[in-house]
Scaffold this motif. Structure first.
Motif, PDB file in Angstrom:
ATOM      1  N   LEU A  10       0.824  -1.216   0.000  1.00  0.00           N
ATOM      2  CA  LEU A  10       0.000   0.000   0.000  1.00  0.00           C
ATOM      3  C   LEU A  10       0.852   1.258   0.000  1.00  0.00           C
ATOM      4  O   LEU A  10       0.470   2.267  -0.583  1.00  0.00           O
ATOM      5  CB  LEU A  10      -0.940  -0.002   1.200  1.00  0.00           C
ATOM      6  N   ALA A  11       2.017   1.191   0.644  1.00  0.00           N
ATOM      7  CA  ALA A  11       2.901   2.360   0.673  1.00  0.00           C
ATOM      8  C   ALA A  11       3.333   2.749  -0.741  1.00  0.00           C
ATOM      9  O   ALA A  11       3.448   3.936  -1.053  1.00  0.00           O
ATOM     10  CB  ALA A  11       4.114   2.081   1.550  1.00  0.00           C
ATOM     11  N   ARG A  12       3.562   1.771  -1.591  1.00  0.00           N
ATOM     12  CA  ARG A  12       3.919   2.071  -2.996  1.00  0.00           C
ATOM     13  C   ARG A  12       2.836   2.912  -3.656  1.00  0.00           C
ATOM     14  O   ARG A  12       3.128   3.833  -4.411  1.00  0.00           O
ATOM     15  CB  ARG A  12       4.106   0.782  -3.783  1.00  0.00           C
ATOM     16  N   GLU A  13       1.581   2.591  -3.355  1.00  0.00           N
ATOM     17  CA  GLU A  13       0.456   3.327  -3.940  1.00  0.00           C
ATOM     18  C   GLU A  13       0.270   4.696  -3.281  1.00  0.00           C
ATOM     19  O   GLU A  13      -0.453   5.534  -3.798  1.00  0.00           O
ATOM     20  CB  GLU A  13      -0.835   2.513  -3.813  1.00  0.00           C
ATOM     21  N   ALA A  14       0.912   4.893  -2.139  1.00  0.00           N
ATOM     22  CA  ALA A  14       0.840   6.170  -1.419  1.00  0.00           C
ATOM     23  C   ALA A  14       2.114   6.983  -1.644  1.00  0.00           C
ATOM     24  O   ALA A  14       2.517   7.766  -0.797  1.00  0.00           O
ATOM     25  CB  ALA A  14       0.628   5.911   0.066  1.00  0.00           C
ATOM     26  N   GLY A  15       2.764   6.768  -2.766  1.00  0.00           N
ATOM     27  CA  GLY A  15       3.962   7.517  -3.094  1.00  0.00           C
ATOM     28  C   GLY A  15       5.176   7.111  -2.286  1.00  0.00           C
ATOM     29  O   GLY A  15       6.118   7.880  -2.138  1.00  0.00           O
ATOM     30  N   GLY A  16       5.146   5.900  -1.746  1.00  0.00           N
ATOM     31  CA  GLY A  16       6.280   5.399  -0.977  1.00  0.00           C
ATOM     32  C   GLY A  16       6.205   5.705   0.507  1.00  0.00           C
ATOM     33  O   GLY A  16       7.041   5.246   1.279  1.00  0.00           O
ATOM     34  N   GLN A  17       5.218   6.471   0.919  1.00  0.00           N
ATOM     35  CA  GLN A  17       5.100   6.834   2.333  1.00  0.00           C
ATOM     36  C   GLN A  17       4.460   5.690   3.116  1.00  0.00           C
ATOM     37  O   GLN A  17       3.387   5.219   2.776  1.00  0.00           O
ATOM     38  CB  GLN A  17       4.261   8.110   2.472  1.00  0.00           C
ATOM     39  N   ARG A  18       5.142   5.255   4.174  1.00  0.00           N
ATOM     40  CA  ARG A  18       4.664   4.125   4.989  1.00  0.00           C
ATOM     41  C   ARG A  18       3.917   4.549   6.233  1.00  0.00           C
ATOM     42  O   ARG A  18       3.179   3.761   6.803  1.00  0.00           O
ATOM     43  CB  ARG A  18       5.837   3.249   5.397  1.00  0.00           C
ATOM     44  N   GLU A  19       4.140   5.762   6.694  1.00  0.00           N
ATOM     45  CA  GLU A  19       3.484   6.230   7.921  1.00  0.00           C
ATOM     46  C   GLU A  19       2.791   7.559   7.688  1.00  0.00           C
ATOM     47  O   GLU A  19       3.311   8.420   6.976  1.00  0.00           O
ATOM     48  CB  GLU A  19       4.504   6.392   9.054  1.00  0.00           C
ATOM     49  N   PHE A  20       1.635   7.692   8.327  1.00  0.00           N
ATOM     50  CA  PHE A  20       0.856   8.920   8.236  1.00  0.00           C
ATOM     51  C   PHE A  20       0.406   9.320   9.631  1.00  0.00           C
ATOM     52  O   PHE A  20       0.029   8.465  10.430  1.00  0.00           O
ATOM     53  CB  PHE A  20      -0.394   8.719   7.355  1.00  0.00           C
ATOM     54  N   ALA A  33      -8.883   9.251   5.523  1.00  0.00           N
ATOM     55  CA  ALA A  33      -7.937  10.360   5.360  1.00  0.00           C
ATOM     56  C   ALA A  33      -6.698   9.960   4.562  1.00  0.00           C
ATOM     57  O   ALA A  33      -5.905  10.823   4.194  1.00  0.00           O
ATOM     58  CB  ALA A  33      -7.520  10.888   6.736  1.00  0.00           C
ATOM     59  N   LEU A  34      -6.536   8.675   4.297  1.00  0.00           N
ATOM     60  CA  LEU A  34      -5.344   8.190   3.605  1.00  0.00           C
ATOM     61  C   LEU A  34      -5.477   8.306   2.087  1.00  0.00           C
ATOM     62  O   LEU A  34      -6.575   8.175   1.541  1.00  0.00           O
ATOM     63  CB  LEU A  34      -5.096   6.720   3.957  1.00  0.00           C
ATOM     64  N   PRO A  35      -4.362   8.486   1.375  1.00  0.00           N
ATOM     65  CA  PRO A  35      -4.416   8.518  -0.089  1.00  0.00           C
ATOM     66  C   PRO A  35      -4.761   7.147  -0.686  1.00  0.00           C
ATOM     67  O   PRO A  35      -5.089   7.075  -1.865  1.00  0.00           O
ATOM     68  CB  PRO A  35      -3.015   8.973  -0.502  1.00  0.00           C
ATOM     69  N   VAL A  36      -4.697   6.095   0.109  1.00  0.00           N
ATOM     70  CA  VAL A  36      -5.016   4.740  -0.365  1.00  0.00           C
ATOM     71  C   VAL A  36      -6.353   4.265   0.198  1.00  0.00           C
ATOM     72  O   VAL A  36      -6.601   3.066   0.291  1.00  0.00           O
ATOM     73  CB  VAL A  36      -3.886   3.749  -0.020  1.00  0.00           C
ATOM     74  N   ARG A  37      -7.224   5.195   0.554  1.00  0.00           N
ATOM     75  CA  ARG A  37      -8.516   4.834   1.160  1.00  0.00           C
ATOM     76  C   ARG A  37      -9.312   3.860   0.296  1.00  0.00           C
ATOM     77  O   ARG A  37      -9.960   2.961   0.812  1.00  0.00           O
ATOM     78  CB  ARG A  37      -9.322   6.080   1.491  1.00  0.00           C
ATOM     79  N   ASP A  38      -9.268   4.028  -1.026  1.00  0.00           N
ATOM     80  CA  ASP A  38     -10.037   3.142  -1.911  1.00  0.00           C
ATOM     81  C   ASP A  38      -9.468   1.724  -1.945  1.00  0.00           C
ATOM     82  O   ASP A  38     -10.160   0.798  -2.335  1.00  0.00           O
ATOM     83  CB  ASP A  38     -10.085   3.711  -3.332  1.00  0.00           C
TER      84      ASP A  38
END
Length: 85
Positions: A10-20, A33-38
């Motif tokens: 999922l982090a790959r789909e969030a631009g590489g970010q692993r923590e929010f 609130a996450l960019p990977v909500r879908d």
């Protein structure tokens, strides 16, 4: 603010970010609130079958699900299951 950790997939789909860090009252609010909500929630807004979520090391499915309350120091861990045949 609660901390949400994503698996590598999922982090790959969030631009590489692993923590929010999210300002959310419930687990559902945090996931939305996450960019990977879908990828976490289906079209009905429910947790996808192959996505498991733990709030402070407790399985959210065994408790209040998406209505699980979060505190400022909550840690949310998203885990994706791998299916195949």
């Amino acid at each position: 603010m609660a901390r949400v950790r994503l698996p590598t997939l999922l982090a790959r789909e969030a631009g590489g970010q692993r923590e929010f860090e999210v300002d959310a009252a419930t687990l559902g609010d945090a996931l939305r609130a996450l960019p990977v909500r879908d990828l976490c929630l289906d079209e009905r807004g429910e947790l996808r079958r192959l996505v498991n979520v733990f709030v402070d090391r407790q399985d959210a499915r065994g408790g209040d699900g998406l209505e699980t309350p979060l505190s400022a120091d909550s840690e949310v861990l998203v885990v994706t299951a791998i299916a195949g045949g």
